[in-house]
Motif scaffolding. Structure first.
Motif, mmCIF file in Angstrom:
data_model
loop_
_atom_site.group_PDB
_atom_site.id
_atom_site.type_symbol
_atom_site.label_atom_id
_atom_site.label_comp_id
_atom_site.label_asym_id
_atom_site.label_seq_id
_atom_site.Cartn_x
_atom_site.Cartn_y
_atom_site.Cartn_z
ATOM 1 N N ARG A 8 0.935 -0.763 -0.016
ATOM 2 C CA ARG A 8 0.263 0.261 0.114
ATOM 3 C C ARG A 8 0.827 1.297 -0.354
ATOM 4 O O ARG A 8 0.447 2.500 -0.253
ATOM 5 C CB ARG A 8 -1.187 0.507 1.449
ATOM 6 N N GLN A 64 0.004 4.183 8.941
ATOM 7 C CA GLN A 64 -0.646 3.578 8.343
ATOM 8 C C GLN A 64 -1.582 2.851 9.146
ATOM 9 O O GLN A 64 -3.055 2.641 8.450
ATOM 10 C CB GLN A 64 -0.376 3.241 7.072
ATOM 11 N N GLU A 78 -4.052 4.051 11.946
ATOM 12 C CA GLU A 78 -5.391 4.112 11.201
ATOM 13 C C GLU A 78 -5.932 3.536 11.229
ATOM 14 O O GLU A 78 -7.735 3.394 10.982
ATOM 15 C CB GLU A 78 -4.983 5.388 9.389
ATOM 16 N N ARG A 79 -5.723 2.229 10.911
ATOM 17 C CA ARG A 79 -6.129 0.846 10.285
ATOM 18 C C ARG A 79 -6.229 -0.121 11.035
ATOM 19 O O ARG A 79 -7.458 -1.004 11.011
ATOM 20 C CB ARG A 79 -5.803 -0.298 8.657
ATOM 21 N N GLU A 127 -4.320 -1.594 13.316
ATOM 22 C CA GLU A 127 -4.137 -2.972 14.075
ATOM 23 C C GLU A 127 -2.607 -2.828 14.096
ATOM 24 O O GLU A 127 -1.735 -3.396 14.323
ATOM 25 C CB GLU A 127 -3.459 -3.402 12.276
#
Length: 406
Positions: free
Chosen positions: A216, A234, A237-238, A240
């Motif tokens: 990504r 990243q 934000e997900r 994870e």
């Protein structure tokens, strides 16, 4: 890992240029800089991984890596019979004629290493910090949490936040709500507003999550392709990302004084201060913990020798040194010679430095092969030192490898 545990591949990021450590990095990569007399900075992360039975490790290199490659090749020889290895991996331009754009891009360009090993987890650790850590404890939390990535964090004063990636933990103290790369004014912790959680640059990924995040990121033209600046935000934000509190980590043989010790020695002042931590009566970082050893290359040298009234106090004196002057609060690497009448105070001398008769060296870091002529002075006349040598904000005087002294 041995003993039927989860399979882990270690990836050590060792390609940084280390500009803030100049002139010590003028001729070598930062992870190859000498520390504590006989070690290289990379030895600390490699020792932590190996002591924790992570025995397949790739060290990604790029900047002036010859001495780093040589050190790893000569020192870190694992059992071929068991398929274990520590190997330097130079930038290979596998994705086209370009060098690494950032630490995330370095791993992206080295995905063949992961595909070949097919590990369940990937430990991505930085190469230039001084600390002891058992990564198995961090891995256990990562597996239990089910996170895509777990980042190790340590509490630092909020005023220092602009030097680190800053982690804002969730209400459970384990999930990561926000990850800010070197923010100027981040919020303090709920239980201690004067502190923040700083990223130690150590991450454990579930392999699938790492590969997907790298892909990504590669498609994002606005990305800086950095682990802290791109991949961690990243995955945060997900939802994870998880936090591992380094203060919960314990290694065998630790003392109450050095438990939780971690230093980013990326500047001359930090590098110097970390050396001063080694030489106290009760050192803040104990090199002599045999239960969790720091491994390095063993020099074939005679023991240190003191002649002609030579004396050393509150110091580390390595093998092969000849001390005939006075040494206090200093760290001497192998082969250093201090001639009669010379005075060395509060200094760090790398391999084969020669301090001439009657010379004075104070508050200095001298890289290997520097020769201080008889009667010369360093650290006595600040104005003259500033004209001739590199002087840090904190007043540490630094000379590069083989630099001439007048």
């Amino acid at each position: 890992m041995r003993g039927g545990g989860p399979s882990v591949l270690g990836i050590v990021l060792a390609g940084g240029e280390g500009k803030r450590l100049m002139p010590l990095t003028a001729d070598r990569a930062k992870p190859a800089v000498t520390f504590g007399g006989t070690y290289r900075l990379v030895d600390f992360v490699l020792s932590n991984l190996v002591n924790a039975d992570v025995l397949r490790i790739c060290v990604l290199t790029q900047y002036k890596s010859h001495s780093l490659d040589r050190h790893i090749t000569m020192t870190w020889r694992m059992s071929n019979l068991l398929g274990n290895y520590v190997t330097p991996v130079p930038a290979q331009q596998r994705l086209g004629p370009r060098w690494y754009l950032g630490s995330a891009d370095a791993i992206l360009q080295s995905l063949n290493l992961i595909y070949d090993e097919r590990p369940e987890y990937v430990a991505v650790f930085g190469a230039d910090h001084v600390y002891r850590m058992d990564p198995r404890q961090m891995l256990a939390q990562h597996i239990e949490s089910g996170a895509g990535v777990t980042v190790a964090g340590i509490r630092v004063p909020r005023t220092e936040s602009s030097s680190f990636g800053v982690i804002t933990p969730g209400s459970d103290g384990q999930t990561v709500d926000r990850f800010l790369e070197k923010p100027a004014d981040p919020p303090g912790l709920a239980d201690d507003p004067a502190c923040v959680f700083a990223s130690m640059g150590n991450y454990i990924f579930t392999t699938k999550a790492l590969i997907e995040a790298l892909r990504r990121d590669a498609e994002d033209e606005s990305s800086v392709h950095d682990m802290g600046g791109s991949i961690l935000p990243q995955l945060t934000e997900r939802g994870e990302a998880a936090l591992y509190d380094f203060s919960a980590n314990h290694v065998p043989g630790e003392t109450t004084r050095d438990q939780g010790y971690w230093r980013d020695v990326g500047t001359l002042d930090a590098y110097y201060e970390a050396h001063m931590d080694l030489i106290a009566e009760r050192p803040a970082f104990n090199l002599y913990n045999r239960s969790w050893p720091i491994y390095t290359h063993s020099y074939q040298l005679s023991p240190a020798r003191f002649n002609a009234g030579g004396i050393a106090s509150e110091s580390i004196i390595s093998a092969g040194c000849l001390v005939r002057g006075q040494v206090t609060r200093s760290v001497l690497s192998p082969g250093v010679v201090v001639d009669p009448g010379a005075v060395v105070q509060g200094s760090v001398l790398h391999d084969n430095v020669h301090i001439g008769r009657g010379a004075v060296v104070r508050g200095a870091v001298l890289d290997k092969n520097v020769e201080v002529p008889p009667g010369a002075t360093i650290g006595v006349n600040p104005e003259r030192d500033a004209e001739l040598y590199t002087v840090s904000k904190g007043g540490v005087i630094a000379l590069g490898k083989g630099q001439l002294v007048t």
